[in-house]
Motif scaffolding. Sequence first.
Motif, mmCIF file in Angstrom:
data_model
loop_
_atom_site.group_PDB
_atom_site.id
_atom_site.type_symbol
_atom_site.label_atom_id
_atom_site.label_comp_id
_atom_site.label_asym_id
_atom_site.label_seq_id
_atom_site.Cartn_x
_atom_site.Cartn_y
_atom_site.Cartn_z
ATOM 1 N N GLU A 188 -20.367 62.774 -17.675
ATOM 2 C CA GLU A 188 -20.937 63.072 -16.366
ATOM 3 C C GLU A 188 -22.332 62.472 -16.300
ATOM 4 O O GLU A 188 -23.135 62.630 -17.227
ATOM 5 N N GLY A 189 -22.595 61.746 -15.200
ATOM 6 C CA GLY A 189 -23.882 61.078 -15.036
ATOM 7 C C GLY A 189 -24.832 61.882 -14.165
ATOM 8 O O GLY A 189 -24.413 62.511 -13.190
ATOM 9 N N PHE A 190 -26.142 61.807 -14.510
ATOM 10 C CA PHE A 190 -27.163 62.559 -13.772
ATOM 11 C C PHE A 190 -28.323 61.631 -13.395
ATOM 12 O O PHE A 190 -28.826 60.875 -14.236
ATOM 13 N N ASP A 191 -28.711 61.714 -12.144
ATOM 14 C CA ASP A 191 -29.857 60.974 -11.633
ATOM 15 C C ASP A 191 -30.970 61.991 -11.385
ATOM 16 O O ASP A 191 -30.899 62.802 -10.461
ATOM 17 N N ASN A 192 -31.988 61.966 -12.263
ATOM 18 C CA ASN A 192 -33.058 62.975 -12.197
ATOM 19 C C ASN A 192 -32.497 64.394 -12.234
ATOM 20 O O ASN A 192 -32.922 65.277 -11.483
ATOM 21 N N GLY A 193 -31.506 64.587 -13.098
ATOM 22 C CA GLY A 193 -30.937 65.910 -13.291
ATOM 23 C C GLY A 193 -29.880 66.312 -12.294
ATOM 24 O O GLY A 193 -29.271 67.386 -12.403
ATOM 25 N N VAL A 194 -29.608 65.442 -11.313
ATOM 26 C CA VAL A 194 -28.611 65.744 -10.271
ATOM 27 C C VAL A 194 -27.379 64.870 -10.483
ATOM 28 O O VAL A 194 -27.502 63.640 -10.567
ATOM 29 N N PRO A 195 -26.180 65.476 -10.570
ATOM 30 C CA PRO A 195 -24.959 64.663 -10.726
ATOM 31 C C PRO A 195 -24.793 63.713 -9.538
ATOM 32 O O PRO A 195 -25.076 64.089 -8.402
ATOM 33 N N PHE A 196 -24.362 62.487 -9.805
ATOM 34 C CA PHE A 196 -24.148 61.545 -8.700
ATOM 35 C C PHE A 196 -22.660 61.251 -8.544
ATOM 36 O O PHE A 196 -21.873 61.375 -9.482
ATOM 37 N N GLU A 197 -22.311 60.853 -7.325
ATOM 38 C CA GLU A 197 -20.909 60.630 -6.975
ATOM 39 C C GLU A 197 -20.300 59.504 -7.813
ATOM 40 O O GLU A 197 -20.908 58.443 -7.993
ATOM 41 N N GLY A 198 -19.086 59.725 -8.318
ATOM 42 C CA GLY A 198 -18.385 58.715 -9.102
ATOM 43 C C GLY A 198 -18.830 58.637 -10.542
ATOM 44 O O GLY A 198 -18.378 57.767 -11.291
ATOM 45 N N GLY A 199 -19.700 59.555 -10.964
ATOM 46 C CA GLY A 199 -20.226 59.484 -12.320
ATOM 47 C C GLY A 199 -19.594 60.452 -13.292
ATOM 48 O O GLY A 199 -20.135 60.680 -14.379
ATOM 49 N N LYS A 200 -18.435 61.022 -12.907
ATOM 50 C CA LYS A 200 -17.821 62.024 -13.771
ATOM 51 C C LYS A 200 -16.382 61.644 -14.096
ATOM 52 O O LYS A 200 -15.659 61.110 -13.253
ATOM 53 N N GLY A 201 -15.958 61.932 -15.342
ATOM 54 C CA GLY A 201 -14.580 61.681 -15.742
ATOM 55 C C GLY A 201 -14.202 62.560 -16.918
ATOM 56 O O GLY A 201 -15.061 62.957 -17.714
ATOM 57 N N GLU A 202 -12.927 62.879 -17.006
ATOM 58 C CA GLU A 202 -12.427 63.698 -18.120
ATOM 59 C C GLU A 202 -11.243 63.022 -18.776
ATOM 60 O O GLU A 202 -10.411 62.410 -18.087
ATOM 61 N N ASN A 203 -11.182 63.142 -20.101
ATOM 62 C CA ASN A 203 -10.095 62.542 -20.893
ATOM 63 C C ASN A 203 -9.883 61.076 -20.528
ATOM 64 O O ASN A 203 -8.755 60.612 -20.351
ATOM 65 N N PHE A 204 -10.993 60.377 -20.442
ATOM 66 C CA PHE A 204 -10.960 58.960 -20.089
ATOM 67 C C PHE A 204 -10.856 58.125 -21.358
ATOM 68 O O PHE A 204 -11.680 58.258 -22.261
#
Length: 436
Positions: free
Chosen positions: A170-186
């Motif tokens: 999961e990606g965070f921009d200044n501590g806030v998750p950004f759209e398209g930045g999350k994945g599971e069992n990839f």
Amino acid sequence: MSVKSCEKIENSKVVLTIDVGAEEFEKAVNKAYNKMRGKMNVPGFRPGKAPRKIIEGMYGAEVFYEEAVNIILPDAYEAAVKEQELDVVGYPEVELENVGKEGVTFKCTMAVYPEVKLGQYKGLEAPRAEVKVMAADVNARLKEMADRNSRLVSVERAVKKGDTADIDFEGFDNGVPFEGGKGENFDLEIGSGSFVPGFEDQLIGMKAGEEKDIDITFPENYTPELAGKPVVFHVKVNEVKTKEVPAIDDEFAKDVSEFDTLKELKADLKKKITEDRKAAAQRAFEDVLMDKVADGIEAVIPQEMVDLQARNMVENLKQQLASQGISYEQYVQFSGGDEKKILDEAMEPAMRQVRMDLAVEAIVKAEGIEATDEEVEAEMKKIADQYGMELESVKKYLRAEDVKEQVVRSKVIKLVADNAVAVAPVEEKKEEKTEE
């Protein structure tokens, strides 16, 4: 309708002067009246009920002339072109010379297919590579087959380059998750370049169950929302997998082919590679020859032909992008946002294609080349077999005329190639290194 004059001018253009008589023009004026009267307000009459003479009395006798010309022009133009047997390119420039009760005269300037003078198309020379297939080529093909038949197996060790890591991220921009930045069992192959530069390298050395934060800076040419931004990805490795490639032996040959031994499979691969390379060498040989034929023609090519071909190329590009799930607007944006530039860049290849098409048509006429119904049917059957389709399905999707044109074109290329001389390719001289 009558053609007053038909004059050829420079740049493969023709000027047609067309007369439309009083009786024919009167019919067009009446059609214009019937079309427009509902939109005209005349005191004392309901919309659409005012007589033509009343409207003409209010607005002038010429009130319906412009619409009448628009009505009569297409049919008159088409009839004149047909009468003069003109092969027109694009749309005409129309100039109205006079219009009145006695009729209308207009001048049409249009581009026509140019007269083509063929250059040499027999006895041309072109390089054709000699095909050689070495044992290393066959082994490389076997390795590709083995890679395709490999499987991923779980390993109890740290991630190495070439491994596939099953990850949650999961990606965070200044501590806030950004759209398209999350994945599971990839499943991410390390070293594939699938993720943002720097991401995969930072997974090397991690083990299953391990978690950590990865610092990444997005490239400047990334999506506008994230371009150039430093972000943090929280990553967990769920599993480490490595590729298990089968041994290349007789058992492998039985599994991947109809052969019982590796020797037989190798012989078949050598034959197929040879055939493929011969076909590629022949296509390259033919391409050089046809380029020479196209370069050798003499013709004054109207710009309209090139413009039309360039627009067709852009339309084909749009269809290709759509088939890949990419919109043309996105492509334009990533290409610098200049749609005109894309069209301008298509002009040079468009001119080459126009010259090629004119050369092919000229050879067809010179040699009287045709395609029979049986040849068209055979070509459709070949396409059906190539794509594993039923012949009737192919006939639904392909126009017989288009297939016929392709058969004729293939005959032209074969004629040029059969009458050409193949020479050995010129080897590039390697620059000798000099000691400083």
